[in-house]
Design an enzyme around this catalytic site. Structure first.
Site, PDB file in Angstrom:
ATOM      1  N   LYS A  12       0.834  -1.194   0.000  1.00 41.73           N
ATOM      2  CA  LYS A  12       0.000   0.000   0.000  1.00 41.73           C
ATOM      3  C   LYS A  12       0.881   1.263   0.000  1.00 41.73           C
ATOM      4  O   LYS A  12       2.111   1.174   0.200  1.00 41.73           O
ATOM      5  CB  LYS A  12      -0.914  -0.044   1.240  1.00 41.73           C
ATOM      6  CG  LYS A  12      -1.897  -1.229   1.246  1.00 41.73           C
ATOM      7  CD  LYS A  12      -2.807  -1.173   2.480  1.00 41.73           C
ATOM      8  CE  LYS A  12      -3.748  -2.363   2.546  1.00 41.73           C
ATOM      9  NZ  LYS A  12      -4.652  -2.294   3.731  1.00 41.73           N
ATOM     10  N   TYR A  52     -12.166  -2.765  -3.164  1.00 41.11           N
ATOM     11  CA  TYR A  52     -12.700  -2.865  -1.801  1.00 41.11           C
ATOM     12  C   TYR A  52     -14.226  -2.933  -1.765  1.00 41.11           C
ATOM     13  O   TYR A  52     -14.828  -2.583  -0.742  1.00 41.11           O
ATOM     14  CB  TYR A  52     -12.177  -1.694  -0.968  1.00 41.11           C
ATOM     15  CG  TYR A  52     -10.738  -1.889  -0.511  1.00 41.11           C
ATOM     16  CD1 TYR A  52     -10.360  -3.016   0.225  1.00 41.11           C
ATOM     17  CD2 TYR A  52      -9.765  -0.950  -0.797  1.00 41.11           C
ATOM     18  CE1 TYR A  52      -9.059  -3.197   0.653  1.00 41.11           C
ATOM     19  CE2 TYR A  52      -8.441  -1.130  -0.361  1.00 41.11           C
ATOM     20  CZ  TYR A  52      -8.099  -2.257   0.360  1.00 41.11           C
ATOM     21  OH  TYR A  52      -6.808  -2.436   0.795  1.00 41.11           O
ATOM     22  N   ASN A 115      -1.734  -0.349   7.426  1.00 41.54           N
ATOM     23  CA  ASN A 115      -1.186  -1.693   7.694  1.00 41.54           C
ATOM     24  C   ASN A 115      -0.358  -2.265   6.542  1.00 41.54           C
ATOM     25  O   ASN A 115      -0.163  -3.462   6.436  1.00 41.54           O
ATOM     26  CB  ASN A 115      -2.277  -2.645   8.183  1.00 41.54           C
ATOM     27  CG  ASN A 115      -3.375  -2.857   7.163  1.00 41.54           C
ATOM     28  OD1 ASN A 115      -3.262  -2.393   6.026  1.00 41.54           O
ATOM     29  ND2 ASN A 115      -4.420  -3.564   7.551  1.00 41.54           N
ATOM     30  N   HIS A 118      -1.772  -5.462   1.398  1.00 41.91           N
ATOM     31  CA  HIS A 118      -3.022  -6.188   1.149  1.00 41.91           C
ATOM     32  C   HIS A 118      -2.666  -7.567   0.605  1.00 41.91           C
ATOM     33  O   HIS A 118      -1.724  -7.694  -0.172  1.00 41.91           O
ATOM     34  CB  HIS A 118      -3.869  -5.453   0.102  1.00 41.91           C
ATOM     35  CG  HIS A 118      -4.980  -6.300  -0.441  1.00 41.91           C
ATOM     36  ND1 HIS A 118      -6.201  -6.403   0.180  1.00 41.91           N
ATOM     37  CD2 HIS A 118      -5.037  -7.140  -1.511  1.00 41.91           C
ATOM     38  CE1 HIS A 118      -6.965  -7.251  -0.503  1.00 41.91           C
ATOM     39  NE2 HIS A 118      -6.277  -7.710  -1.533  1.00 41.91           N
ATOM     40  N   GLU A 129      -9.189 -10.327  -7.797  1.00 43.72           N
ATOM     41  CA  GLU A 129      -8.284  -9.198  -7.605  1.00 43.72           C
ATOM     42  C   GLU A 129      -7.161  -9.201  -8.646  1.00 43.72           C
ATOM     43  O   GLU A 129      -6.772  -8.145  -9.150  1.00 43.72           O
ATOM     44  CB  GLU A 129      -7.728  -9.226  -6.176  1.00 43.72           C
ATOM     45  CG  GLU A 129      -8.829  -8.912  -5.158  1.00 43.72           C
ATOM     46  CD  GLU A 129      -8.469  -9.242  -3.709  1.00 43.72           C
ATOM     47  OE1 GLU A 129      -7.323  -9.655  -3.444  1.00 43.72           O
ATOM     48  OE2 GLU A 129      -9.364  -9.095  -2.846  1.00 43.72           O
TER      49      GLU A 129
HETATM   50  P1  IDP Z   1      -7.410  -7.398   5.477  1.00 47.91           P
HETATM   51  O1  IDP Z   1      -6.619  -6.330   4.747  1.00 47.91           O
HETATM   52  O2  IDP Z   1      -6.638  -7.971   6.624  1.00 47.91           O
HETATM   53  O3  IDP Z   1      -7.982  -8.447   4.543  1.00 47.91           O
HETATM   54  P2  IDP Z   1     -10.113  -6.338   5.633  1.00 47.91           P
HETATM   55  O4  IDP Z   1     -11.089  -6.644   6.708  1.00 47.91           O
HETATM   56  O5  IDP Z   1     -10.357  -6.949   4.286  1.00 47.91           O
HETATM   57  O6  IDP Z   1      -8.658  -6.656   6.158  1.00 47.91           O
HETATM   58  O7  IDP Z   1     -10.096  -4.745   5.480  1.00 47.91           O
HETATM   59  C1  IDP Z   1      -9.457  -4.147   4.364  1.00 47.91           C
HETATM   60  C2  IDP Z   1      -8.616  -2.998   4.851  1.00 47.91           C
HETATM   61  O8  IDP Z   1      -9.473  -1.995   5.390  1.00 47.91           O
HETATM   62  C3  IDP Z   1      -7.658  -3.326   5.994  1.00 47.91           C
HETATM   63  O9  IDP Z   1      -6.434  -3.858   5.536  1.00 47.91           O
HETATM   64  C4  IDP Z   1      -7.466  -1.987   6.659  1.00 47.91           C
HETATM   65  O10 IDP Z   1      -6.504  -1.206   5.952  1.00 47.91           O
HETATM   66  C5  IDP Z   1      -8.832  -1.356   6.487  1.00 47.91           C
HETATM   67  N1  IDP Z   1      -9.655  -1.545   7.680  1.00 47.91           N
HETATM   68  C6  IDP Z   1     -10.277  -2.665   8.086  1.00 47.91           C
HETATM   69  N2  IDP Z   1     -10.946  -2.476   9.227  1.00 47.91           N
HETATM   70  C7  IDP Z   1     -10.754  -1.176   9.542  1.00 47.91           C
HETATM   71  C8  IDP Z   1     -11.195  -0.349  10.627  1.00 47.91           C
HETATM   72  O11 IDP Z   1     -11.924  -0.784  11.522  1.00 47.91           O
HETATM   73  N3  IDP Z   1     -10.766   0.945  10.616  1.00 47.91           N
HETATM   74  C9  IDP Z   1      -9.977   1.470   9.626  1.00 47.91           C
HETATM   75  N4  IDP Z   1      -9.534   0.720   8.583  1.00 47.91           N
HETATM   76  C10 IDP Z   1      -9.922  -0.575   8.541  1.00 47.91           C
HETATM   77 MG    MG Z   2      -9.396  -8.271   3.036  1.00 42.27          MG
END
Ligand code: IDP
Ligand code: MG
Length: 152
Positions: A12, A52, A115, A118, A129
């Site tokens: 990212k 997303y 984080n 992805h 994807e």
């Molecule tokens: P993942 O990346 O571990 O698969 P997902 O639940 O698919 O997690 O969520 C996609 C992305 O959305 C996450 O990597 C994170 O950057 C963001 N995200 C998920 N939950 C939250 C939240 O509660 N607050 C802010 N950003 C979030």
């Molecule tokens: Mg995800």
């Protein structure tokens, strides 16, 4: 013969800006996983929304889409045995605070909205994807020279 699977991985904008692309790619390479596609791009609004789509109703969706478009990303297709599961375990949990040291998020990230990486969560998501970011002519089918030492 070993069955190789593909997954979609994206470093990212925070990972690119912080100069840790090489560290992350090298973890996949050292694990024995094969990079079969790689490109840097700035994600368009349309592509970000498609990527997303499953989170469209969530309160963090607008900031997620804004963040993913805030700078260049490195998109990759990675191939290997059980690669979807292997890469997710290397990435860690969605929340870096819950990601143990040794995982990418556990070593390089602190905040859920920053984080770093992805990775597809299932073979079906991977297929979807990959097709969003790559067409077949941008993917390379080849064998790594060490494959006979990686797989029995
Ligand atoms: P993942 O990346 O571990 O698969 P997902 O639940 O698919 O997690 O969520 C996609 C992305 O959305 C996450 O990597 C994170 O950057 C963001 N995200 C998920 N939950 C939250 C939240 O509660 N607050 C802010 N950003 C979030
Ligand atoms: Mg995800």
């Amino acid at each position: 013969m070993v069955q190789l699977e593909r997954t979609f991985v994206m470093i990212k904008p925070d990972g690119v800006q912080r100069g840790i692309v090489g560290d992350i790619v090298s973890r996949f390479e050292r694990r024995g996983l094969k990079i079969v596609g790689m490109r840097m791009l700035v994600v368009s609004e349309d592509l970000a929304q498609k990527h997303y789509a499953e989170h469209a109703a969530k309160p963090f969706f607008p900031s997620l889409v804004g963040f993913i478009r805030s700078g260049p990303v490195v998109a990759m297709v990675v191939e290997g045995k059980d690669v979807v599961t292997v890469v997710r375990s290397m990435v860690g949990k969605t929340k870096p605070v819950e990601s143990p040291p040794g995982t990418i998020r556990g070593d390089f990230a602190l905040d859920t909205g920053r984080n770093v990486i992805h990775a597809s969560d299932s073979p079906e998501s991977a297929k979807r994807e990959i097709s969003l970011y790559f067409d077949n002519t941008q993917l390379a089918a080849y064998s790594r020279i060490d494959e006979q030492w990686l797989y029995e």
